[in-house]
Motif scaffolding. Structure first.
Motif, short mmCIF file in Angstrom:
data_model
loop_
_atom_site.label_atom_id
_atom_site.label_comp_id
_atom_site.label_asym_id
_atom_site.label_seq_id
_atom_site.Cartn_x
_atom_site.Cartn_y
_atom_site.Cartn_z
N LEU A 1 -1.58 -0.96 -3.68
CA LEU A 1 -0.62 -1.56 -2.77
C LEU A 1 -1.06 -2.99 -2.43
N VAL A 2 -0.12 -3.95 -2.49
CA VAL A 2 -0.48 -5.35 -2.26
C VAL A 2 0.56 -6.01 -1.36
N THR A 3 0.20 -7.18 -0.87
CA THR A 3 1.11 -7.99 -0.07
C THR A 3 2.37 -8.30 -0.88
N GLY A 4 3.52 -8.15 -0.24
CA GLY A 4 4.79 -8.39 -0.90
C GLY A 4 5.47 -7.14 -1.40
N ASP A 5 4.75 -6.02 -1.44
CA ASP A 5 5.35 -4.75 -1.88
C ASP A 5 6.42 -4.31 -0.87
N LYS A 6 7.53 -3.82 -1.42
CA LYS A 6 8.57 -3.22 -0.59
C LYS A 6 8.33 -1.72 -0.58
N VAL A 7 8.27 -1.15 0.62
CA VAL A 7 7.80 0.22 0.76
C VAL A 7 8.74 1.03 1.66
N ILE A 8 8.50 2.34 1.65
CA ILE A 8 9.12 3.27 2.58
C ILE A 8 8.03 3.76 3.53
N VAL A 9 8.28 3.68 4.83
CA VAL A 9 7.30 4.11 5.82
C VAL A 9 7.92 5.12 6.77
N ARG A 10 7.04 5.89 7.39
CA ARG A 10 7.42 6.75 8.51
C ARG A 10 6.51 6.41 9.67
N LEU A 11 7.09 6.06 10.80
CA LEU A 11 6.32 5.66 11.96
C LEU A 11 6.09 6.85 12.88
N PRO B 1 11.67 9.37 10.96
CA PRO B 1 12.37 9.32 9.67
C PRO B 1 11.88 8.17 8.79
N GLU B 2 12.17 8.25 7.49
CA GLU B 2 11.81 7.20 6.56
C GLU B 2 12.63 5.94 6.84
N GLN B 3 11.99 4.78 6.64
CA GLN B 3 12.69 3.50 6.78
C GLN B 3 12.03 2.45 5.90
N PRO B 4 12.79 1.42 5.48
CA PRO B 4 12.24 0.40 4.60
C PRO B 4 11.34 -0.58 5.36
N ALA B 5 10.39 -1.15 4.63
CA ALA B 5 9.49 -2.15 5.21
C ALA B 5 8.90 -2.99 4.07
N ILE B 6 8.19 -4.03 4.44
CA ILE B 6 7.50 -4.88 3.46
C ILE B 6 6.05 -5.03 3.88
N VAL B 7 5.15 -5.04 2.91
CA VAL B 7 3.72 -5.16 3.21
C VAL B 7 3.40 -6.62 3.54
N HIS C 1 -13.98 -21.33 0.76
CA HIS C 1 -12.94 -20.32 0.92
C HIS C 1 -12.63 -20.11 2.40
N THR C 2 -11.32 -20.13 2.75
CA THR C 2 -10.91 -19.92 4.13
C THR C 2 -9.99 -18.72 4.28
N THR C 3 -9.44 -18.20 3.20
CA THR C 3 -8.54 -17.06 3.25
C THR C 3 -9.24 -15.86 2.63
N THR C 4 -9.29 -14.75 3.35
CA THR C 4 -10.02 -13.58 2.86
C THR C 4 -9.10 -12.47 2.38
N THR C 5 -7.86 -12.45 2.82
CA THR C 5 -6.91 -11.45 2.35
C THR C 5 -5.53 -12.06 2.30
N ALA C 6 -4.71 -11.62 1.35
CA ALA C 6 -3.37 -12.19 1.21
C ALA C 6 -2.52 -11.83 2.42
N LYS C 7 -1.73 -12.80 2.89
CA LYS C 7 -0.85 -12.59 4.03
C LYS C 7 0.54 -13.11 3.69
N LEU C 8 1.57 -12.40 4.14
CA LEU C 8 2.94 -12.85 3.95
C LEU C 8 3.42 -13.49 5.24
N LEU C 9 3.88 -14.73 5.13
CA LEU C 9 4.33 -15.50 6.29
C LEU C 9 5.81 -15.82 6.15
N HIS C 10 6.55 -15.77 7.25
CA HIS C 10 7.98 -16.08 7.24
C HIS C 10 8.17 -17.56 7.57
N LEU C 11 9.06 -18.20 6.82
CA LEU C 11 9.37 -19.60 7.06
C LEU C 11 10.68 -19.70 7.84
#
Length: 353
Positions: free
Chosen positions: A77-87, A42-48, A249-259
């Motif tokens: 689609l980019v980091t931080g987007d709120k999305v609907i996914v199906r696993l 089923p569909e469920q919410p997620a974040i990129v 440059h040390t970062t190659t793609t945007a990443k979302l990190l939890h604090l």
């Protein structure tokens, strides 16, 4: 037989890009068939959390991260987007589901690209932390470029001076004076050393319950500052080149990190100079917040704010209502717009203009 017309810069670029895409697809599996709908739950919410070509790492509400395909009708689609996914009902070692839809964004951070136009870097950001330092050399020109970019996207900016442990005694007064000018026009300013830990607690408090993004030149210590805020991140740290004085440059793609505080931090690829060629000159002026109440009051509507008679901006500078340094940086940005547009025209080819 007539001689073939040589390919333009734009045609050559597109040909090479298409070749690279085909190679990337064969290596990454992007050309594999889509997961069958019948095998999805089923569909469920997620974040990129991060984006990789036609795949995205998404985090569901239970804190689990899955690598998913992206539906072909979803673009940008980019980091931080709120999305609907199906696993997938049965998980595999590679792709775990499909991103079905994207929620509307409350904010986007964009960056001009010489080849691809204006690109979105990240979405749903609450604040931009503009990181500067004394290594590479402290400069208000770069800070003002980032401030213009932040104001244009309506994302509140915060100025952070990193590596304060490296400030020489003869530099202190000039740096303090420059930072004071930003505080006087309403920008929050923080001083920090990721090496000694000074000011780190204040930055942690600033990030509480916010989605933040660090922006700044390569080499100003964004990754080391993130490591000080979130040791588990263990991001790669680049040195400043001894030859160029520029950061690596040390970062190659945007990443979302939890604090631990509950906030989120997006670590994005560093840029050495934030290009603004996509903005018209009047928009750049509006992005200098102390200009706003004065713009439109000059004697002539097409005033360039240089030596034009009756210029209200020049008058405000003479009365010290606008700092000379900020005024000079405004004109440096305006002067650079045509140069950057010319560079984009040359690299992309006239057939794409």
């Amino acid at each position: 037989m007539s001689k073939k017309k040589p390919l333009s810069h734009g045609q050559l670029r597109r040909m090479r890009a298409n070749q690279q895409k085909r190679l990337s697809r064969s290596k990454s599996g992007d050309d594999l068939p889509e997961i069958q709908d019948s095998s999805l739950g089923p569909e469920q919410p997620a974040i990129v959390i991060s984006r990789f070509g036609q795949h995205a790492d998404v985090e569901t509400t239970d804190g689990q991260v899955y690598r998913c395909n992206i539906r072909r009708n979803i673009t940008g689609l980019v980091t931080g987007d709120k999305v609907i996914v199906r696993l997938a009902v049965e998980q595999t070692a590679t792709i775990s589901g499909v991103v079905e839809a994207v929620h509307p964004r409350k904010s986007t951070l964009t960056r001009p690209d010489l080849y691809d136009g204006v690109k979105i870097i990240a979405a749903n950001i609450d604040q931009i932390l503009i990181v500067s330092s004394v290594v590479p050399a402290f400069t208000t020109q770069i800070i003002d470029r980032y401030l213009v970019a932040a104001e244009d996207t309506n994302i509140p900016p915060v100025i952070i001076l990193n590596k304060i442990d490296l400030i020489e005694a003869d530099e202190q007064a000039a740096i303090d004076e420059a930072l004071q000018r930003y505080q006087e026009i309403g920008y929050p300013v923080y001083k920090v050393s990721s090496k000694t830990g000074e000011g780190v607690q204040e930055i942690k408090a600033l990030l509480n319950d916010q989605v933040s993004i660090f922006a700044g030149q390569s080499g100003v210590g964004k990754s080391s500052l993130i490591n000080a805020l979130l040791p588990d991140a263990k991001l790669a740290i680049g040195d400043v080149s001894e030859n160029s004085g520029l950061g690596q440059h040390t970062t190659t793609t945007a990443k979302l990190l939890h604090l631990p505080s509950g906030g989120d931090l997006i670590d994005s690829p560093g840029v050495r100079e934030f290009a603004l060629w996509h903005l018209p000159a009047d928009r750049v002026g509006w992005c200098f917040i102390e200009f706003r109440d004065i713009l439109g009051t000059c004697k002539f509507r097409d005033c360039k704010h240089l030596d034009d008679p009756g210029c209200a901006i020049q008058d405000a500078v003479s009365k010290q209502q606008i700092a000379q340094d900020r005024f000079d940086n405004y004109h440096r940005i305006i002067a650079s717009l045509d140069e950057q547009r010319h560079a984009r025209h040359f690299r992309s080819g006239p057939d794409e203009q």
